[in-house]
Design an enzyme around this catalytic site. Structure first.
Site, PDB file in Angstrom:
ATOM      1  N   HIS A 134       0.645  -1.377  -0.062  1.00  0.00           N
ATOM      2  CA  HIS A 134      -0.141   0.129   0.092  1.00  0.00           C
ATOM      3  C   HIS A 134       0.999   1.023   0.037  1.00  0.00           C
ATOM      4  O   HIS A 134       0.329   2.345  -0.200  1.00  0.00           O
ATOM      5  CB  HIS A 134      -0.934   0.085   1.075  1.00  0.00           C
ATOM      6  N   ASP A 195      -0.158  -7.494   1.463  1.00  0.00           N
ATOM      7  CA  ASP A 195       0.349  -6.136   1.555  1.00  0.00           C
ATOM      8  C   ASP A 195       1.825  -6.220   1.889  1.00  0.00           C
ATOM      9  O   ASP A 195       2.327  -5.909   2.772  1.00  0.00           O
ATOM     10  CB  ASP A 195      -0.475  -5.494   2.767  1.00  0.00           C
ATOM     11  N   SER A 293       4.195   2.596   8.168  1.00  0.00           N
ATOM     12  CA  SER A 293       3.622   1.519   7.205  1.00  0.00           C
ATOM     13  C   SER A 293       5.097   1.253   6.273  1.00  0.00           C
ATOM     14  O   SER A 293       5.826   1.968   5.816  1.00  0.00           O
ATOM     15  CB  SER A 293       2.692   2.222   6.401  1.00  0.00           C
TER      16      SER A 293
END
Length: 348
Positions: A134, A195, A293
């Site tokens: 992502h 992911d 992230s």
């Protein structure tokens, strides 16, 4: 535990991938006798052997006159004498030392006006960084942003030269991203399955005390582990309780939690936790957060080596909400390892 020769390391049998693979495929007496000769002790009920350097991963060669193994996709990875090694004599506070977790990376994006760092990652070889899918595609990434560089060797993002108590690190490295490879089965949905992504750098990274690769869990025993209850660490420059980002690299210790317990929590908001994900944290103010992230959930799986166990995908808002662990893509999932290996080997 017995002492191994200079060109060998005492490891679990299945971490000596070349010999272990051959034993599974051709369990003859010659190989069994070879294993007995290499025995260097026990870790509980697990046998340890003196694994020569060339057999840390599968290679087609011989040892003591016995042909062992075939070349594996894992051969591109740095060996256990190079990866995941850092000085652990420093402080145990949340503020890292200059050389703590020297594989941690920052992802730099070019925007309509200026540039900035907005995701993390970890260096896994001299040419590749592991991050979240992502961070490179999907609705979480504004269309006007372009991932351009990876920064390595950083500690304090507002300083040109990082220094602590009279010791200084070299300037951080900004390396151009040559290719972005998101997991082929990643679909940007609320569940964030698969992911994970690789970034191929434009040139090889020179390793130093401040820039090193982390290990990947290629051993079969590590791939099967749930790590439930194990202490892990996360590190990065993400959002803190008082600031949108941290200028200095911080770290937290987290524990992996039971998947069913994590599933029961996230079902409340309609999300599924699969076997390809691992949950960790859930304590007050201790978890990965916005800006982290793509960063890694890291485990010290031997006396010397740290490995990337998970890649941070998402978590609760606000971060560090009690009872809500963070969700990470499980690097030990077989298909994730395969995706990493197949692409990297094809480019060697």
């Amino acid at each position: 535990m017995e002492q191994c020769s200079n060109n060998a390391t005492c490891l679990h049998l299945d971490q000596c991938s070349g010999l272990y693979t051959e034993l599974q495929q051709h369990p003859d007496n010659t190989l069994r006798n070879l294993t007995i000769q290499l025995h260097c002790g026990w870790n509980g009920s697990m046998p340890m052997i003196c694994c020569p350097q060339e057999f840390l991963y599968n290679n087609k060669t011989s040892i003591l006159g016995v042909d062992v193994g075939v070349r594996s996709p894992a051969d591109f990875l740095p060996d256990l004498r190079t990866c995941g090694i850092m000085d652990i004599s420093g402080s145990y506070s949340t503020l890292t030392q200059l050389d703590d977790h020297p594989w941690i990376a920052l992802l730099k994006y070019e925007k309509l006006v200026g540039s900035g760092f907005h995701c993390g990652g970890v260096l896994i070889s001299s040419r590749y960084v592991l991050t979240a899918a992502h961070c490179v595609k999907g609705s979480d990434l504004p269309e006007s942003w372009k991932l351009s560089h990876v920064r390595l060797g950083e500690w304090h993002t507002s300083w040109d030269i990082d220094c602590m108590r009279g010791n200084c690190a070299p300037r951080p490295l900004d390396l151009p991203v040559e290719e972005i490879i998101a997991h082929e089965q990643y679909v940007p949905t609320d569940d964030h399955q698969n992911d994970i992504a690789l970034l191929r750098l434009a040139y090889d990274v020179p390793f130093s005390d401040f820039v090193k690769p982390i290990c990947l869990p290629v051993a079969a025993s590590l791939r099967r582990q749930t790590f439930e209850g194990a202490d892990m660490e996360v590190a990065g420059w993400g959002k803190t309780v008082t600031k949108w980002t941290s200028f200095a690299k911080l770290k937290f210790t987290l524990s992996a939690v039971n998947r069913s317990d994590c599933q029961s929590v996230y079902q409340r908001i309609g999300r599924n936790i699969s076997d390809n994900q691992i949950c960790a944290g859930g304590l007050m103010r201790q978890n990965s957060c916005r800006g982290d992230s793509g960063g890694s959930l890291m485990g010290q799986v031997s006396a010397m080596n740290w490995m990337a166990i998970g890649v941070y995908s998402y978590g609760p808002t606000p971060c560090g909400t009690p009872g809500w662990p963070g969700v990470y893509t499980r690097v030990t999932a077989m298909d994730v390892i395969r995706q990493i290996e197949v692409h990297v080997v094809s480019r060697q």
